[in-house]
Design a protein around this motif. Structure first.
Motif, PDB file in Angstrom:
ATOM      1  N   GLY A 104       0.823  -1.199   0.000  1.00 51.40           N
ATOM      2  CA  GLY A 104       0.000   0.000   0.000  1.00 51.40           C
ATOM      3  C   GLY A 104       0.855   1.246   0.000  1.00 51.40           C
ATOM      4  O   GLY A 104       2.080   1.188  -0.079  1.00 51.40           O
ATOM      5  N   PRO A 105       0.215   2.419   0.105  1.00 49.49           N
ATOM      6  CA  PRO A 105       0.949   3.684   0.052  1.00 49.49           C
ATOM      7  C   PRO A 105       1.644   4.009   1.375  1.00 49.49           C
ATOM      8  O   PRO A 105       1.026   3.924   2.441  1.00 49.49           O
ATOM      9  N   TRP A 106       2.911   4.356   1.291  1.00 52.63           N
ATOM     10  CA  TRP A 106       3.706   4.772   2.446  1.00 52.63           C
ATOM     11  C   TRP A 106       4.128   6.222   2.239  1.00 52.63           C
ATOM     12  O   TRP A 106       4.555   6.600   1.154  1.00 52.63           O
ATOM     13  N   ASN A 107       4.002   7.029   3.289  1.00 49.02           N
ATOM     14  CA  ASN A 107       4.467   8.412   3.263  1.00 49.02           C
ATOM     15  C   ASN A 107       5.912   8.429   3.732  1.00 49.02           C
ATOM     16  O   ASN A 107       6.244   7.832   4.766  1.00 49.02           O
ATOM     17  N   VAL A 108       6.779   9.093   2.984  1.00 46.05           N
ATOM     18  CA  VAL A 108       8.202   9.160   3.315  1.00 46.05           C
ATOM     19  C   VAL A 108       8.592  10.627   3.465  1.00 46.05           C
ATOM     20  O   VAL A 108       8.301  11.448   2.591  1.00 46.05           O
ATOM     21  N   ASP A 109       9.234  10.950   4.588  1.00 46.03           N
ATOM     22  CA  ASP A 109       9.772  12.285   4.832  1.00 46.03           C
ATOM     23  C   ASP A 109      11.279  12.157   5.026  1.00 46.03           C
ATOM     24  O   ASP A 109      11.727  11.414   5.892  1.00 46.03           O
ATOM     25  N   VAL A 110      12.049  12.858   4.198  1.00 44.73           N
ATOM     26  CA  VAL A 110      13.496  12.909   4.352  1.00 44.73           C
ATOM     27  C   VAL A 110      13.802  14.238   5.024  1.00 44.73           C
ATOM     28  O   VAL A 110      13.515  15.305   4.476  1.00 44.73           O
ATOM     29  N   LYS A 111      14.367  14.163   6.235  1.00 47.82           N
ATOM     30  CA  LYS A 111      14.728  15.368   6.978  1.00 47.82           C
ATOM     31  C   LYS A 111      16.244  15.402   7.111  1.00 47.82           C
ATOM     32  O   LYS A 111      16.864  14.372   7.369  1.00 47.82           O
ATOM     33  N   PHE A 112      16.819  16.592   6.929  1.00 45.72           N
ATOM     34  CA  PHE A 112      18.275  16.682   7.004  1.00 45.72           C
ATOM     35  C   PHE A 112      18.723  18.028   7.558  1.00 45.72           C
ATOM     36  O   PHE A 112      18.023  19.033   7.459  1.00 45.72           O
ATOM     37  N   ILE A 113      19.908  17.994   8.163  1.00 45.85           N
ATOM     38  CA  ILE A 113      20.573  19.196   8.664  1.00 45.85           C
ATOM     39  C   ILE A 113      21.919  19.264   7.957  1.00 45.85           C
ATOM     40  O   ILE A 113      22.702  18.305   8.012  1.00 45.85           O
ATOM     41  N   LEU A 114      22.171  20.364   7.300  1.00 47.22           N
ATOM     42  CA  LEU A 114      23.412  20.535   6.556  1.00 47.22           C
ATOM     43  C   LEU A 114      24.563  20.866   7.499  1.00 47.22           C
ATOM     44  O   LEU A 114      24.335  21.402   8.597  1.00 47.22           O
ATOM     45  N   PRO A 115      25.787  20.560   7.109  1.00 46.42           N
ATOM     46  CA  PRO A 115      26.939  20.893   7.954  1.00 46.42           C
ATOM     47  C   PRO A 115      26.980  22.387   8.257  1.00 46.42           C
ATOM     48  O   PRO A 115      26.753  23.210   7.372  1.00 46.42           O
ATOM     49  N   GLY A 116      27.230  22.716   9.512  1.00 48.07           N
ATOM     50  CA  GLY A 116      27.312  24.113   9.921  1.00 48.07           C
ATOM     51  C   GLY A 116      25.977  24.795  10.117  1.00 48.07           C
ATOM     52  O   GLY A 116      25.915  25.997  10.343  1.00 48.07           O
ATOM     53  N   SER A 117      24.883  24.057  10.037  1.00 45.25           N
ATOM     54  CA  SER A 117      23.545  24.621  10.191  1.00 45.25           C
ATOM     55  C   SER A 117      22.812  23.906  11.318  1.00 45.25           C
ATOM     56  O   SER A 117      23.164  22.796  11.684  1.00 45.25           O
ATOM     57  N   LYS A 118      21.800  24.552  11.845  1.00 40.53           N
ATOM     58  CA  LYS A 118      20.924  23.918  12.834  1.00 40.53           C
ATOM     59  C   LYS A 118      19.501  23.792  12.288  1.00 40.53           C
ATOM     60  O   LYS A 118      18.638  23.231  12.918  1.00 40.53           O
ATOM     61  N   GLU A 119      19.290  24.319  11.083  1.00 42.38           N
ATOM     62  CA  GLU A 119      17.969  24.315  10.464  1.00 42.38           C
ATOM     63  C   GLU A 119      17.670  22.956   9.835  1.00 42.38           C
ATOM     64  O   GLU A 119      18.451  22.421   9.057  1.00 42.38           O
ATOM     65  N   VAL A 120      16.502  22.410  10.193  1.00 44.81           N
ATOM     66  CA  VAL A 120      16.064  21.140   9.610  1.00 44.81           C
ATOM     67  C   VAL A 120      15.340  21.434   8.301  1.00 44.81           C
ATOM     68  O   VAL A 120      14.429  22.246   8.266  1.00 44.81           O
ATOM     69  N   GLN A 121      15.773  20.764   7.243  1.00 43.12           N
ATOM     70  CA  GLN A 121      15.104  20.873   5.952  1.00 43.12           C
ATOM     71  C   GLN A 121      14.411  19.548   5.689  1.00 43.12           C
ATOM     72  O   GLN A 121      14.811  18.514   6.198  1.00 43.12           O
ATOM     73  N   GLN A 122      13.369  19.585   4.880  1.00 42.35           N
ATOM     74  CA  GLN A 122      12.553  18.381   4.689  1.00 42.35           C
ATOM     75  C   GLN A 122      11.960  18.336   3.296  1.00 42.35           C
ATOM     76  O   GLN A 122      11.635  19.348   2.710  1.00 42.35           O
ATOM     77  N   THR A 123      11.817  17.117   2.798  1.00 39.42           N
ATOM     78  CA  THR A 123      11.050  16.867   1.586  1.00 39.42           C
ATOM     79  C   THR A 123      10.212  15.614   1.814  1.00 39.42           C
ATOM     80  O   THR A 123      10.589  14.767   2.614  1.00 39.42           O
ATOM     81  N   SER A 124       9.091  15.538   1.149  1.00 40.73           N
ATOM     82  CA  SER A 124       8.157  14.427   1.358  1.00 40.73           C
ATOM     83  C   SER A 124       7.717  13.851   0.021  1.00 40.73           C
ATOM     84  O   SER A 124       7.642  14.559  -0.979  1.00 40.73           O
ATOM     85  N   TYR A 125       7.428  12.557   0.044  1.00 37.95           N
ATOM     86  CA  TYR A 125       6.867  11.873  -1.124  1.00 37.95           C
ATOM     87  C   TYR A 125       6.176  10.595  -0.670  1.00 37.95           C
ATOM     88  O   TYR A 125       6.237  10.237   0.506  1.00 37.95           O
ATOM     89  N   SER A 126       5.545   9.928  -1.598  1.00 40.16           N
ATOM     90  CA  SER A 126       4.831   8.699  -1.298  1.00 40.16           C
ATOM     91  C   SER A 126       5.410   7.552  -2.128  1.00 40.16           C
ATOM     92  O   SER A 126       5.798   7.758  -3.278  1.00 40.16           O
ATOM     93  N   VAL A 127       5.457   6.368  -1.519  1.00 43.90           N
ATOM     94  CA  VAL A 127       5.928   5.161  -2.205  1.00 43.90           C
ATOM     95  C   VAL A 127       4.849   4.105  -2.056  1.00 43.90           C
ATOM     96  O   VAL A 127       4.329   3.894  -0.954  1.00 43.90           O
ATOM     97  N   ASP A 128       4.515   3.465  -3.150  1.00 46.70           N
ATOM     98  CA  ASP A 128       3.489   2.433  -3.128  1.00 46.70           C
ATOM     99  C   ASP A 128       4.167   1.063  -3.108  1.00 46.70           C
ATOM    100  O   ASP A 128       4.733   0.633  -4.107  1.00 46.70           O
ATOM    101  N   ALA A 129       4.119   0.390  -1.961  1.00 47.22           N
ATOM    102  CA  ALA A 129       4.735  -0.941  -1.824  1.00 47.22           C
ATOM    103  C   ALA A 129       3.794  -2.005  -2.358  1.00 47.22           C
ATOM    104  O   ALA A 129       2.580  -1.932  -2.160  1.00 47.22           O
ATOM    105  N   ARG A 130       4.349  -2.998  -2.994  1.00 45.97           N
ATOM    106  CA  ARG A 130       3.550  -4.104  -3.543  1.00 45.97           C
ATOM    107  C   ARG A 130       3.998  -5.423  -2.983  1.00 45.97           C
ATOM    108  O   ARG A 130       5.036  -5.619  -2.524  1.00 45.97           O
TER     109      ARG A 130
END
Length: 130
Positions: A104-130
């Motif tokens: 079924g559909p899974w929601n995926v969030d990739v969260k990351f902090i770049l070197p020298g930063s404290k700010e969390v950045q994020q991107t999201s997408y969906s993956v359909d597992a079979r």
């Protein structure tokens, strides 16, 4: 003759799956591009390896802290499933294994902090597992 045709058909089907392109998802977040490449296409129930590259222009970003959150919303008779895995990095590629417990559909969030930063950045997408 039928056996030869059936054998050749089976070989072609196996070859098509063996050489299928990996599942690749590209998303923009701010000035960065996040490329997630799954080892299976389509994703399947069970373990799926994903390699994540965070790009600043054409250059891969090294030294980031990357976490992958994946979830499936609650369905009738089943609670929501929420998981988190830390992606290990080497050479600007961050790897993680997502254990997708059901199809079924899974929601995926990739969260990351770049070197020298404290700010969390994020991107999201969906993956359909079979």
């Amino acid at each position: 003759m039928k056996k030869i045709v059936m054998t050749l058909s089976l070989i072609l089907c196996v070859a098509a799956f063996a050489f299928a392109a990996p599942l690749s998802i590209t998303k923009k977040t701010g000035n960065y591009t996040v490329v997630s490449v799954f080892d299976k296409n389509p994703a399947t129930t069970g373990k799926n390896k994903v390699n994540i590259t965070i790009k600043d222009g054409a250059k891969a970003v090294e030294g980031a802290k990357v976490a992958v959150y994946y979830s499936m919303p609650a369905m009738s008779g089943m609670p929501a499933m929420d998981y988190k895995v830390i992606a290990g990095g080497k050479g600007g590629v961050y790897s993680a294994v997502l254990d997708l417990g059901m199809s079924g559909p899974w929601n995926v969030d990739v969260k990351f902090i770049l070197p020298g930063s404290k700010e969390v950045q994020q991107t999201s997408y969906s993956v359909d597992a079979r």
